[in-house]
Design an enzyme around this catalytic site. Structure first.
Site, mmCIF file in Angstrom:
data_model
loop_
_atom_site.group_PDB
_atom_site.id
_atom_site.type_symbol
_atom_site.label_atom_id
_atom_site.label_comp_id
_atom_site.label_asym_id
_atom_site.label_seq_id
_atom_site.Cartn_x
_atom_site.Cartn_y
_atom_site.Cartn_z
ATOM 1 N N CYS A 1 61.844 45.213 20.355
ATOM 2 C CA CYS A 1 61.238 45.328 21.729
ATOM 3 C C CYS A 1 62.267 46.426 22.470
ATOM 4 C CB CYS A 1 61.116 43.848 22.854
ATOM 5 S SG CYS A 1 60.402 44.541 24.178
ATOM 6 N N THR B 1 43.350 28.482 37.127
ATOM 7 C CA THR B 1 41.929 29.490 37.046
ATOM 8 C C THR B 1 41.728 30.302 38.636
ATOM 9 O OG1 THR B 1 39.732 28.978 36.957
ATOM 10 C CG2 THR B 1 40.979 27.010 36.955
ATOM 11 N N TYR B 2 40.915 30.575 38.648
ATOM 12 C CA TYR B 2 40.449 31.481 40.167
ATOM 13 C C TYR B 2 38.877 31.359 40.013
ATOM 14 C CZ TYR B 2 45.056 33.380 40.060
ATOM 15 O OH TYR B 2 46.918 34.032 39.570
ATOM 16 N N ASN B 3 38.644 30.783 39.231
ATOM 17 C CA ASN B 3 37.164 30.039 39.283
ATOM 18 C C ASN B 3 35.945 31.389 39.230
ATOM 19 O OD1 ASN B 3 36.816 26.850 38.813
ATOM 20 N ND2 ASN B 3 38.090 27.205 40.662
ATOM 21 N N THR B 4 36.912 32.976 38.477
ATOM 22 C CA THR B 4 36.124 33.605 38.700
ATOM 23 C C THR B 4 35.915 34.522 37.643
ATOM 24 O OG1 THR B 4 37.944 35.299 38.928
ATOM 25 C CG2 THR B 4 36.840 34.407 41.117
ATOM 26 N N THR C 1 35.563 27.872 34.284
ATOM 27 C CA THR C 1 36.499 28.990 33.229
ATOM 28 C C THR C 1 36.979 27.888 31.818
ATOM 29 O OG1 THR C 1 37.988 29.571 33.919
ATOM 30 C CG2 THR C 1 36.244 31.401 34.407
ATOM 31 N N GLU D 1 42.999 40.002 35.172
ATOM 32 C CA GLU D 1 42.027 38.986 34.798
ATOM 33 C C GLU D 1 42.909 38.770 33.151
ATOM 34 O OE1 GLU D 1 38.447 39.563 35.155
ATOM 35 O OE2 GLU D 1 38.305 37.671 35.295
HETATM 36 C C1 LEU Z 1 41.513 34.792 31.726
HETATM 37 C C2 LEU Z 1 40.163 35.133 32.830
HETATM 38 C C3 LEU Z 1 38.973 34.276 31.704
HETATM 39 C C4 LEU Z 1 40.214 33.397 33.863
HETATM 40 C C5 LEU Z 1 39.410 33.477 35.387
HETATM 41 N N1 LEU Z 1 39.516 34.415 35.712
HETATM 42 C C6 LEU Z 1 40.051 32.398 35.806
HETATM 43 O O1 LEU Z 1 39.808 32.545 36.462
HETATM 44 O O2 LEU Z 1 40.188 31.581 35.315
#
Ligand code: LEU
Length: 488
Positions: free
Chosen positions: A130, A382-385, A394, A459
């Site tokens: 690296c 997490t952003y719950n997306t 998630t 993400e």
């Molecule tokens: C790595 C992703 C699956 C994380 C998802 N965007 C979240 O907020 O949990």
């Protein structure tokens, strides 16, 4: 000023008026450079990452005042803001914890002297060729008064550091082979021996930089303009594009292809979410027997060894500086090809929470705590997306990613059903994970683009944080277990 850019260095002794240097481009009527013999550097990359559009990265610090202030603090502490931090800026909470830990390891009171710390960083990063991290720490090493002779290679360094070479190598590629004999060898080397506290500091640094090399390659981090490999003095190739076309970013005609690609994969996220839902429902229904659970783990572990890390992919040539350090023939593929068996490490017997954490804290106060916070931050973030979907739990997916990495290292959680991994992580994702974790220098843009095509770049950076921290914890577990075995 620590990093005067090459541009200012070149320019400051010459006084030219703009028209001496430039002519009007007949194509777009903008100014372009006349050939007057002045060497002006151009950045080689387009922003901090080869994989992520620059605009998206710079956007984050503009909108979020918290990120802005973390960047300011980082700059104040180190006198630079590197591209790694800029890309991690997608996740300010994590970035804060990462920088706090790194600052402590490199700059605060601790068992090792400053130049040793940077030298160990160089050794670890060089293990994965690296150059980006090697160059950063070569600068730092010299800055804190390190002897330039050591930079000719490990042979030029004191014996005490040379002795660390073996640990570096095993930790990076086959940590399960570490035994208390390796530890004893370092602690009982008469005048060149390491103290326990020094060894813990070194182990934490080695694992930090191995996993940071994974992040660097995994996110396609480019060198800053002032560092080696970050700029060129060659003019852009005018035979292919007008200079103004390049400046307008018209040089990459991939848009259409990208759109076609994303069209093909629409539905990928929904399928994944459906699987998560089904698994959740099944979980409550059937309980597999202990033997069945153990078999599923073994199966996944064996399969993970067989996942190919695109060996035929073109490998970026390594820079001299890293070649001097390490024999590159000892890598991951050497043993996976031979089909060697990775023994199983049961978290019940030795875990970070119950064993590793307190050992580190005892010998290197506060660091156990800092690492623990960082691991938890990465694991729980997490952003719950999920791509364009909101309010999604998630945790199942993130846990599968974390446990898959530990599984590749032979680390098993008795209460986890490894059957979930195959449901949630598809082939191209596994190829990316395996490459980024085991042979990071082989990660390509194509691999980065082929997994999770509908997800956001932020993400994918999030995935990289999970991979990096899981890898660091796996290495640490093996090193700390060997140290504990030596002590008892
Ligand atoms: C790595 C992703 C699956 C994380 C998802 N965007 C979240 O907020 O949990």
């Amino acid at each position: 000023m620590r990093h005067a850019t090459a541009a200012t260095e070149t320019m400051e002794n010459n006084s030219f008026t703009v028209t001496d240097l430039y002519k009007i481009c007949t194509h777009c009527e903008r100014l372009s450079k006349k050939d007057s013999g002045v060497r002006i550097p151009r950045p080689l990359g387009n922003g901090p990452s080869r994989f992520i559009p620059e605009k998206e990265i710079l956007q984050i610090s503009k909108v979020d005042p918290r990120t802005q202030s973390i960047f300011e603090d980082a700059f104040a502490a180190l006198g630079r803001l590197d591209n790694i931090s800029l890309v991690m800026g997608f996740h300010p909470q994590y970035l804060e914890s990462f920088l706090r830990t790194q600052h402590y390891l490199l700059q605060m009171d601790g068992p090792l002297s400053l130049h040793y710390r940077h030298y160990i960083g160089i050794m670890a990063a060089a293990r994965h060729q690296c150059s980006y991290l090697v160059n950063l720490h070569v600068n730092d090493f010299l800055q804190v008064g390190g002897d330039p002779k050591w930079l000719n290679g490990l042979d030029g360094a004191p014996q005490k550091l040379q002795a660390l070479g073996e640990l570096n190598k095993i930790l990076a590629h086959r940590p399960w082979l570490l035994t208390k004999a390796h530890i004893e060898h370092l602690l009982k080397a008469e005048e060149h021996s390491w103290s326990l506290a020094e060894l813990i500091h070194a182990v934490v640094l080695l694992t930090h930089y191995h996993s940071l090399a994974s992040f660097t390659f995994g996110c396609g981090i480019t060198p800053e303009i002032h560092s080696d490999g970050g700029h060129t003095f060659r003019p852009p190739s005018v035979s292919q594009y007008w200079v103004c076309d390049i400046a307008n970013d018209n040089g990459h005609g991939n848009d259409l292809e990208e759109k076609r690609g994303s069209h093909q994969v629409s539905g990928e996220v929904e399928v994944l979410m459906e699987r998560m839902k089904l698994l959740q429902e099944c979980r409550d229904e059937e309980e597999a027997s202990q033997e069945e659970m153990a078999t599923r783990f073994e199966r996944e572990k064996t399969e993970s060894m067989l996942v190919a890390t695109a060996e035929d992919e073109e490998c970026v040539p390594s820079r001299d500086v890293s070649r001097h350090f390490e024999d590159p023939s000892y890598g991951y593929k050497d043993f996976s090809r031979r089909g060697e068996h990775v023994p199983t490490f049961r978290v019940q017997d030795y875990s970070w929470e119950d064993h590793g954490y307190s050992l580190v804290n005892r010998l290197y106060p506060d660091v156990g705590q800092l690492l623990d916070e960082k691991f938890q931050m990465a694991y729980n973030l997490t952003y719950n997306t999920m791509a364009m979907h909101k309010d999604v739990d998630t945790s199942m997916l993130r846990r599968a990613i974390w446990n898959y990495i530990h599984c590749m290292f032979g680390i098993r959680y008795d209460d986890y059903d490894y059957g979930e991994i195959n449901q949630l992580l598809d082939r191209s994702f596994k190829v990316y994970i395996k490459t980024m974790v085991c042979s990071p220098e082989k990660t390509t843009k194509r691999m980065y683009e082929s997994f999770w095509r509908q997800f956001q770049h932020s993400e994918k950076v999030h995935v990289n944080l999970l991979l990096m921290e899981a890898r660091m914890q796996a290495e640490l577990l093996y090193a700390l277990r060997a140290i504990t075995r030596y002590m008892t």
